[in-house]
Design an enzyme around this catalytic site. Structure first.
Site, PDB file in Angstrom:
ATOM      1  N   LYS A  42       0.799  -1.238   0.000  1.00 24.92           N
ATOM      2  CA  LYS A  42       0.000   0.000   0.000  1.00 24.92           C
ATOM      3  C   LYS A  42       0.830   1.286   0.000  1.00 24.92           C
ATOM      4  O   LYS A  42       0.334   2.365   0.321  1.00 24.92           O
ATOM      5  CB  LYS A  42      -1.006   0.042   1.172  1.00 24.92           C
ATOM      6  CG  LYS A  42      -1.834  -1.205   1.337  1.00 24.92           C
ATOM      7  CD  LYS A  42      -2.344  -1.783   0.039  1.00 24.92           C
ATOM      8  CE  LYS A  42      -3.412  -0.961  -0.642  1.00 24.92           C
ATOM      9  NZ  LYS A  42      -3.698  -1.541  -2.001  1.00 24.92           N
ATOM     10  N   GLY A  44       2.144   2.495  -2.704  1.00 22.65           N
ATOM     11  CA  GLY A  44       2.096   3.088  -4.042  1.00 22.65           C
ATOM     12  C   GLY A  44       2.872   2.263  -5.066  1.00 22.65           C
ATOM     13  O   GLY A  44       3.480   2.819  -5.988  1.00 22.65           O
ATOM     14  N   TRP A  47       1.744   2.717  -8.712  1.00 28.29           N
ATOM     15  CA  TRP A  47       2.148   4.043  -9.202  1.00 28.29           C
ATOM     16  C   TRP A  47       3.621   4.019  -9.629  1.00 28.29           C
ATOM     17  O   TRP A  47       3.964   4.359 -10.762  1.00 28.29           O
ATOM     18  CB  TRP A  47       1.912   5.040  -8.071  1.00 28.29           C
ATOM     19  CG  TRP A  47       2.143   6.486  -8.370  1.00 28.29           C
ATOM     20  CD1 TRP A  47       2.275   7.071  -9.597  1.00 28.29           C
ATOM     21  CD2 TRP A  47       2.221   7.540  -7.404  1.00 28.29           C
ATOM     22  NE1 TRP A  47       2.438   8.423  -9.460  1.00 28.29           N
ATOM     23  CE2 TRP A  47       2.407   8.734  -8.119  1.00 28.29           C
ATOM     24  CE3 TRP A  47       2.155   7.587  -6.014  1.00 28.29           C
ATOM     25  CZ2 TRP A  47       2.532   9.967  -7.482  1.00 28.29           C
ATOM     26  CZ3 TRP A  47       2.264   8.820  -5.390  1.00 28.29           C
ATOM     27  CH2 TRP A  47       2.450   9.992  -6.109  1.00 28.29           C
ATOM     28  N   HIS A  92       7.279  -7.196  -2.074  1.00 32.50           N
ATOM     29  CA  HIS A  92       7.204  -6.689  -0.705  1.00 32.50           C
ATOM     30  C   HIS A  92       8.227  -7.401   0.174  1.00 32.50           C
ATOM     31  O   HIS A  92       8.166  -7.312   1.405  1.00 32.50           O
ATOM     32  CB  HIS A  92       5.798  -6.873  -0.137  1.00 32.50           C
ATOM     33  CG  HIS A  92       4.730  -6.174  -0.921  1.00 32.50           C
ATOM     34  ND1 HIS A  92       4.872  -4.888  -1.393  1.00 32.50           N
ATOM     35  CD2 HIS A  92       3.494  -6.568  -1.336  1.00 32.50           C
ATOM     36  CE1 HIS A  92       3.781  -4.538  -2.051  1.00 32.50           C
ATOM     37  NE2 HIS A  92       2.937  -5.538  -2.034  1.00 32.50           N
ATOM     38  N   SER A 122      -4.958   2.693   4.157  1.00 28.22           N
ATOM     39  CA  SER A 122      -4.968   2.058   2.846  1.00 28.22           C
ATOM     40  C   SER A 122      -5.013   0.532   2.984  1.00 28.22           C
ATOM     41  O   SER A 122      -5.751  -0.163   2.277  1.00 28.22           O
ATOM     42  CB  SER A 122      -3.720   2.498   2.065  1.00 28.22           C
ATOM     43  OG  SER A 122      -3.804   2.086   0.732  1.00 28.22           O
ATOM     44  N   TYR A 181       6.522   8.370  -0.939  1.00 28.89           N
ATOM     45  CA  TYR A 181       5.200   8.627  -1.549  1.00 28.89           C
ATOM     46  C   TYR A 181       4.847  10.112  -1.426  1.00 28.89           C
ATOM     47  O   TYR A 181       4.369  10.736  -2.378  1.00 28.89           O
ATOM     48  CB  TYR A 181       4.157   7.766  -0.813  1.00 28.89           C
ATOM     49  CG  TYR A 181       2.741   7.869  -1.315  1.00 28.89           C
ATOM     50  CD1 TYR A 181       2.209   6.911  -2.180  1.00 28.89           C
ATOM     51  CD2 TYR A 181       1.906   8.902  -0.903  1.00 28.89           C
ATOM     52  CE1 TYR A 181       0.900   6.996  -2.627  1.00 28.89           C
ATOM     53  CE2 TYR A 181       0.592   9.002  -1.347  1.00 28.89           C
ATOM     54  CZ  TYR A 181       0.095   8.047  -2.206  1.00 28.89           C
ATOM     55  OH  TYR A 181      -1.207   8.142  -2.645  1.00 28.89           O
TER      56      TYR A 181
HETATM   57  P1  A3P Z   1      -4.982   4.818  -0.869  1.00 30.35           P
HETATM   58  O1  A3P Z   1      -5.646   3.554  -0.403  1.00 30.35           O
HETATM   59  O2  A3P Z   1      -4.543   5.696   0.267  1.00 30.35           O
HETATM   60  O3  A3P Z   1      -5.804   5.554  -1.857  1.00 30.35           O
HETATM   61  P2  A3P Z   1      -0.193  -0.189  -3.763  1.00 30.35           P
HETATM   62  O4  A3P Z   1      -0.136   0.093  -5.212  1.00 30.35           O
HETATM   63  O5  A3P Z   1       1.142  -0.415  -3.139  1.00 30.35           O
HETATM   64  O6  A3P Z   1      -1.199  -1.257  -3.455  1.00 30.35           O
HETATM   65  O7  A3P Z   1      -0.692   1.157  -3.047  1.00 30.35           O
HETATM   66  C1  A3P Z   1      -2.008   1.574  -3.177  1.00 30.35           C
HETATM   67  C2  A3P Z   1      -2.117   3.006  -2.717  1.00 30.35           C
HETATM   68  O8  A3P Z   1      -1.490   3.864  -3.677  1.00 30.35           O
HETATM   69  C3  A3P Z   1      -3.571   3.423  -2.656  1.00 30.35           C
HETATM   70  O9  A3P Z   1      -3.631   4.407  -1.620  1.00 30.35           O
HETATM   71  C4  A3P Z   1      -3.760   4.024  -4.034  1.00 30.35           C
HETATM   72  O10 A3P Z   1      -4.874   4.853  -4.162  1.00 30.35           O
HETATM   73  C5  A3P Z   1      -2.454   4.777  -4.185  1.00 30.35           C
HETATM   74  N1  A3P Z   1      -2.170   5.118  -5.578  1.00 30.35           N
HETATM   75  C6  A3P Z   1      -2.269   4.330  -6.677  1.00 30.35           C
HETATM   76  N2  A3P Z   1      -1.921   5.008  -7.784  1.00 30.35           N
HETATM   77  C7  A3P Z   1      -1.600   6.249  -7.377  1.00 30.35           C
HETATM   78  C8  A3P Z   1      -1.162   7.425  -8.060  1.00 30.35           C
HETATM   79  N3  A3P Z   1      -1.004   7.446  -9.372  1.00 30.35           N
HETATM   80  N4  A3P Z   1      -0.915   8.531  -7.331  1.00 30.35           N
HETATM   81  C9  A3P Z   1      -1.074   8.528  -5.988  1.00 30.35           C
HETATM   82  N5  A3P Z   1      -1.483   7.461  -5.289  1.00 30.35           N
HETATM   83  C10 A3P Z   1      -1.742   6.331  -5.967  1.00 30.35           C
END
Ligand code: A3P
Length: 284
Positions: A42, A44, A47, A92, A122, A181
């Site tokens: 979680k 990001g 991303w 991870h 998250s 992040y």
């Molecule tokens: P939230 O649940 O706080 O919205 P992972 O990809 O490691 O599973 O992490 C998921 C988290 O990254 C989620 O956070 C998600 O919304 C956020 N996320 C995904 N894409 C993103 C982006 N382009 N910019 C910012 N946050 C992003």
């Protein structure tokens, strides 16, 4: 519901021989040009994986694949070997769990960190909404103690980040690029530029900004959700994938009670007292 492999908890995937895949990954064959994105769940991952892939391809075009297909502990050795070079892998795992060959070949490692209050929120939404994977339907007020005590997949956030901090300290000559992040949210262009330098890829300013923009939360929601494959879709509550939930810094303020925040701060102060890692819980 989790799978315990050698003392660490993992998501329990029905019908998959996950334990074998996890154990076998230690012996995976690396390639010198592999890049490994490491982070606690979680933080990001989706991303950063998208950003790194775009930098590597030198193009701000949506990657027609999902990061789960490039996740070391999830895919089989054959699937890992079938990915064409250059590979952007993600995991991870902690440093000591990475395929030994990757360390030997000094593959580039990007360590992505996120503040643990937003992470907890998250992760809670992840556990609750990936209903057919975790079978968890608990309330937020009871969740925080699970997170704080590390009774979640991949264990304690604190153990995870402190382990990486120690790794960096003990291996000063190993090339690990750390990214937060919160910094990405505040100034994604600057962070993408630092990544290009670390990766040794020369891109124009225009392209750097185009990549940062293409990977904004709003754009990824539009571009990527369609790539969630059928298997994953069925795991989610009401078959609604939620990898892109809110994507903000400071959402924890909408969830934490004053008491929870105090309890959390105490735990954080205790566990991080000797750490130099600087997490930001809000943006200016
Ligand atoms: P939230 O649940 O706080 O919205 P992972 O990809 O490691 O599973 O992490 C998921 C988290 O990254 C989620 O956070 C998600 O919304 C956020 N996320 C995904 N894409 C993103 C982006 N382009 N910019 C910012 N946050 C992003």
């Amino acid at each position: 519901r989790f799978l315990d492999v050698d003392g660490i908890l993992y998501p329990y995937v029905e019908g998959a021989d996950q334990a074998s895949a996890i154990r076998a990954s230690a012996d995976a064959i690396a390639r010198e040009d592999d890049i490994i994105l490491c982070n606690y769940p979680k933080s990001g991952t989706h991303w950063l994986w998208e950003v790194i892939c775009m930098i590597q391809r030198g193009s701000a075009t949506t990657i027609p694949d999902i990061k789960q297909n490039h996740m070391i502990e999830v895919i089989s050795a054959d699937d890992l070997a079938a990915i064409p070079s250059p590979r952007v892998l993600n995991t991870h795992f902690r440093f000591s769990q990475l395929p030994r060959d990757m360390i030997k070949k000094r593959c580039k490692i990007v360590l992505n960190l996120r503040n643990p209050k937003d992470l907890a929120i998250s992760f809670y939404n992840h556990h609750k909404n990936l209903l057919n994977l975790y079978r968890y339907d608990g309330k937020w007020e009871n969740y925080l103690s699970l997170f704080n005590s590390g009774k979640v997949d991949y264990g304690s956030f604190y153990d995870y980040v402190l382990d990486w901090e120690q790794t960096i300290h003990q291996n000063p000559n190993y090339p690990i690029h750390v990214i937060y992040y919160e910094d990405m949210k505040e100034n994604s262009g600057a962070e993408v530029r630092k990544l290009t330098k670390y990766m040794g890829v020369a891109l124009s300013d225009e392209l750097i900004h185009a990549i940062a923009e293409k990977c904004s939360f709003q754009n990824m929601v539009i571009d990527k959700v369609g790539f969630e494959n059928e298997v994953w879709r069925k795991m989610w509550r009401d078959e609604k994938p939620l990898f892109y939930r809110k994507g903000e810094v400071g959402d924890w303020k909408n969830w934490f009670t004053v008491a929870q925040n105090e309890e959390f701060d105490k735990m954080y102060a205790k566990r991080m007292s000797n750490s130099k890692l600087k997490f930001r819980f809000s943006l200016p």
